[in-house]
Design an enzyme around this catalytic site. Structure first.
Site: not given
Ligand code: CAA
Length: 247
Positions: A90, A147, A150, A153, A183-184
């Site tokens: 990624g 976010q 993003q 993403y 995940p954070g």
């Protein structure tokens, strides 16, 4: 020709840095035969990782179907069919949408999402044939909460969640489980690219644990999800984010 194996094989895309590298190390410790993928522009680094931890490495551009197919066919003849696939490759190319170059949109979607299709498409027929497989797709807290900067993403990582659910259904009766983790913010080069003022003022302030995740904490979760005993767990997206967001 089917190669007889005495341990399960695991392929980790983007396996020479960040979360991917930590997963590689964790699975090596657990006794799996691990293969770490790296993209063509990271050859030098991959060779170093191979020397340091003695892992098998394989070069392919995960966003390119033909590359993936060719490389995985070769892996299958060298090491046997892949039992465990960690779709971790990624990238980020952050920026406001109204200023985003088309290339930044396309690069992120191809690397983060097309790669997941490509690897699953090539590997799944053998998993189904063997009636065993574990697929873990790496999504993100930002797929769930959004976010600033993003859109590319978040779109790619949110698509992975829908993909995971659909693929889990298709393979539930075939011994193949498909799960995502979200995940954070993890202590990786990807996160360290964020401007330190923004990280301090906008990101860390949103994390109740007030710190980044350690890569080992993410690898620990993945280790459990891929075990033979985790056979009844499929189609899920498991958050690991220090309390940043509850899905
Ligand atoms: N919300 C809304 N508006 C904001 C904002 C926010 N949080 N932060 C800034 N703005 C506004 C600014 O006030 C400014 O407005 P004006 O143009 O009217 O003055 C405008 O947005 C542009 O601000 P900047 O000049 O700071 O924008 P920039 O283009 O330099 O940077 C950015 C924007 C790249 C998105 C930057 O803010 C950033 O890097 N943010 C962090 C992004 C992030 O969290 N990335 C995660 C990477 S790690 C990862 O993705 C792993 C994972 O899975 C978690």
């Amino acid at each position: 020709m089917t190669i007889k194996k005495d341990k399960r094989n695991a392929l980790v895309t983007g396996g020479i840095t960040g979360i991917g590298l930590e997963v590689v190390k964790e699975l090596q410790k657990e006794g799996y035969l691990v293969i770490a993928n790296y993209p063509p522009h990271m050859k030098e680094r991959a060779v170093k990782v191979k020397e340091e931890i003695g892992v098998n490495i394989v070069e392919f551009d995960a966003s390119n179907y033909d590359d993936v197919e060719k490389a995985i066919k070769k892996l299958e003849s060298d090491y046997g069919e892949i039992d465990i696939l960690i779709n971790n490759a990624g990238i980020t190319k952050d920026g406001f949408l109204h200023k985003m170059p088309v290339n930044d949109w396309q690069a992120v979607l191809r690397t983060n999402l097309d790669s997941v299709f490509n690897c699953c498409r090539v590997i799944l027929p053998s998993m189904r044939g063997n009636e065993f497989g574990r697929i873990i797709n790496i999504s993100s807290v930002n797929a769930l909460k959004g976010q600033v900067g993003q859109t590319n993403y978040c779109a790619s990582k949110a698509a992975i969640i829908g993909f995971t659910k659909a693929l889990a259904l298709e393979n539930a009766a075939k011994g193949v489980t498909v799960n995502a983790i979200a995940p954070g913010y993890v202590d990786t080069e990807m996160v360290k690219k964020i401007d330190s003022d923004i990280l301090e003022s906008q990101i860390l302030t949103q994390i109740p644990m007030n710190r980044l995740a350690k890569t080992s904490e993410i690898a620990f979760l993945i280790r459990h999800l891929i075990k033979d005993e985790s056979a009844y767990l499929t189609g899920q997206t498991i958050s690991i984010n220090g309390g940043m967001y509850f899905n």
